[in-house]
Design a protein around this motif. Structure first.
Motif, PDB file in Angstrom:
ATOM      1  N   ILE A 143     -40.897 -74.207 -47.550  1.00 35.58           N
ATOM      2  CA  ILE A 143     -41.073 -75.074 -46.375  1.00 35.58           C
ATOM      3  C   ILE A 143     -41.829 -74.321 -45.286  1.00 35.58           C
ATOM      4  CG2 ILE A 143     -39.834 -76.178 -44.460  1.00 35.58           C
ATOM      5  CD1 ILE A 143     -37.746 -77.106 -46.432  1.00 35.58           C
ATOM      6  N   PHE A 147     -45.632 -75.048 -43.742  1.00 33.74           N
ATOM      7  CA  PHE A 147     -45.820 -75.126 -42.290  1.00 33.74           C
ATOM      8  C   PHE A 147     -46.928 -74.179 -41.852  1.00 33.74           C
ATOM      9  CE2 PHE A 147     -44.303 -73.583 -38.004  1.00 33.74           C
ATOM     10  CZ  PHE A 147     -44.747 -74.701 -37.303  1.00 33.74           C
ATOM     11  N   ALA A 306     -40.805 -78.554 -36.978  1.00 33.52           N
ATOM     12  CA  ALA A 306     -41.154 -78.513 -38.400  1.00 33.52           C
ATOM     13  C   ALA A 306     -39.997 -78.986 -39.268  1.00 33.52           C
ATOM     14  CB  ALA A 306     -41.563 -77.094 -38.792  1.00 33.52           C
ATOM     15  N   PHE A 307     -38.786 -78.560 -38.947  1.00 35.51           N
ATOM     16  CA  PHE A 307     -37.628 -78.952 -39.752  1.00 35.51           C
ATOM     17  C   PHE A 307     -37.284 -80.432 -39.556  1.00 35.51           C
ATOM     18  CE2 PHE A 307     -36.040 -74.305 -39.527  1.00 35.51           C
ATOM     19  CZ  PHE A 307     -36.930 -73.950 -40.536  1.00 35.51           C
ATOM     20  N   ALA A 310     -39.756 -82.212 -41.634  1.00 34.80           N
ATOM     21  CA  ALA A 310     -39.383 -82.057 -43.041  1.00 34.80           C
ATOM     22  C   ALA A 310     -38.258 -83.012 -43.409  1.00 34.80           C
ATOM     23  CB  ALA A 310     -38.971 -80.610 -43.316  1.00 34.80           C
ATOM     24  N   ALA A 324     -43.239 -80.508 -43.383  1.00 34.42           N
ATOM     25  CA  ALA A 324     -43.544 -79.202 -42.803  1.00 34.42           C
ATOM     26  C   ALA A 324     -45.051 -79.009 -42.666  1.00 34.42           C
ATOM     27  CB  ALA A 324     -42.940 -78.093 -43.669  1.00 34.42           C
TER      28      ALA A 324
END
Length: 474
Positions: A143, A147, A306-307, A310, A324
């Motif tokens: 992940i 990113f 980002a999380f 995701a 990500a």
């Protein structure tokens, strides 16, 4: 009065809290602690097993990466080979249940039994939990990798390359995907879903490997160099969408046309929405980052975003890694992108090698041993994938038009290396359970060979013909 063991209280509370939230990364629900929680007194040994695993992983990644770099090859290739050496194919220092291993075949478990007082019976639970924790860390690593790739992808530069790069990218995805998938189904009788997965793995192109070689050759700013890099960026975007589609297909085990269209539309809309969001979100992100004064004022909000992205991708039945990647594309437009890349880099250095070494460690190359009759089909599959992987990219140079003096062969060869992007496909396919051992090992062999061949081939084809310089108007 008898008091309960604090470790047992914490363990029970954590299991009760986290069990409802088991997260479907790569379409595989990860049983977090609840399925194989050892007794409380063995909890320190689980931690010990994870720490020893990380020691093995980091040693394998650094030794492999340094050796690979010293001979002029990408460090990521050395990390993969290092994982193969310490994994189920050789030393058994890092093994996993999904590779067919058990606690008795793990060198780390044997070490814990001899030094930490771990009993063979308790070792089964410790081994299971330790393997799950390392696998989660590896998935977190990929992940973070996607990113980081998103941060490095610049859509403004991509638009400057023009239609040439787009055509090269489309041909570079369509030809190997179609040839690989059809060939595996027709020639080898492989079912549709694993054949599609393997075909998708052939579509990738490693930006990092190609750009490094082009820079060393002084061809990065040539017309060929810009087309290669632009096409590689588009290749990654298309490849991520393809990966989201085929990984989701692994859930049902069959090809649902309506589901494929849904995934393509939703994946495309997700990426497009993320790009449009960037124009609105960037200023807000910078305002938040500038108001924070403590450590991590830039990188922590970036990872939160980002999380969240995701999670949103996973929530609409796409891949977490797509979210990500989209987050990276959004933050690529911020004023502090370079600073953010610099701060993300050491975090990626800690987590991404776990992914690559784990992929190598889970790969049993013994299934490609030609001395074993039952393995010969897997070896033939590997040879087939390698041929399709090379030929499917070399033909991309033919898609370039209106450039009579351009080195089309160099463009095709520049698209060959799969590198870390190809490993992402292999890792996701392994986690989904869609790939057999032979097919997974064949994909790994394809990634290794194409990565090995690309640098010397690029040097050769650029020596054969002069590169076309980029005009100022371009």
């Amino acid at each position: 009065m008898n008091y309960a063991d604090p470790m047992e209280i914490v363990s029970t509370a954590w299991v009760n809290f986290i069990t409802p939230f088991s997260f479907p990364l790569w379409n595989k629900t990860i049983p977090v602690l609840a399925t194989a929680t050892p007794e409380a007194e063995n909890a320190p040994l689980v931690l010990g097993g994870v720490l020893l695993s990380l020691v093995v992983i980091y040693l394998a990644s650094k030794i492999g990466g340094e050796l690979s770099n010293n001979i002029g090859l990408p460090p990521v290739l050395g990390e993969l080979v290092g994982g193969v050496v310490v994994g189920v194919s050789a030393l058994h220092l890092l093994v996993f249940p999904e590779s067919g291993a058990d606690s008795s075949s793990s060198v780390i478990m044997s070490f814990l039994q001899s030094t930490g007082g771990l009993s063979p019976d308790a070792g089964v639970g410790v081994f299971q939990t330790q393997s799950e924790v390392v696998s989660v860390l590896a998935e977190l690593g990929v992940i973070i990798l996607l990113f980081e790739i998103g941060l490095e992808s610049n859509f403004r530069e991509l638009m400057d390359v023009g239609i040439q790069a787009l055509l090269v990218a489309v041909v570079g995805v369509a030809v190997p995907f179609a040839a690989g998938t059809a060939g595996l189904m027709i020639l080898f009788g492989i079912p549709a879903v694993p054949a599609i997965f393997a075909g998708a793995a052939l579509t990738a192109t490693s930006i990092g490997i190609t750009s490094k070689v082009l820079s060393e050759l002084g061809r990065l700013n040539s017309k060929e160099g810009q087309i290669i890099l632009g096409a590689a960026v588009i290749d990654d975007v298309i490849g991520i969408i393809v990966l989201a589609v085929v990984a989701s297909l692994a859930k049902t085990g069959k090809v649902d046309v309506s589901n494929v269209f849904y995934l393509i539309i939703s994946a495309s809309a997700f990426l497009l929405g993320a790009i449009l969001l960037g124009k609105v979100f960037n200023k807000s992100f910078m305002m938040i980052a500038e108001k924070l004064k403590t450590r991590g004022s830039l990188v922590i909000p970036a990872f939160i975003f980002a999380f969240i992205m995701a999670y949103l991708a996973a929530a609409i039945h796409l891949e977490a890694i797509l979210g990500a990647f989209a987050a990276g594309l959004v933050l690529d437009e911020t004023d502090k992108r370079k600073e953010l890349e610099r701060q993300v880099c050491p975090i990626a250095d800690m987590f991404v090698p776990i992914f690559f070494v784990t992929v190598g460690a889970k790969t049993d190359l013994g299934v490609l041993n030609p001395a074993v009759p039952s393995n010969r089909e897997g070896l033939i599959i590997a040879i087939f994938l390698i041929v399709v992987a090379i030929a499917g990219k070399v033909v991309t140079g033919l898609a370039v038009f209106g450039q009579p003096q351009i080195n089309r062969l160099a463009i095709g060869v520049g698209m060959i290396p799969r590198g870390e992007v190809g490993l992402v496909f292999a890792g996701v396919g392994s986690a989904s359970g869609a790939l057999s051992e032979a097919t997974e090992a064949a994909i790994i062999m394809m990634v290794i060979l194409t990565t090995f061949l690309a640098p010397p081939l690029l040097r050769f084809v650029f020596q054969e013909a002069p590169a076309v310089p980029v005009k100022e108007s371009d």
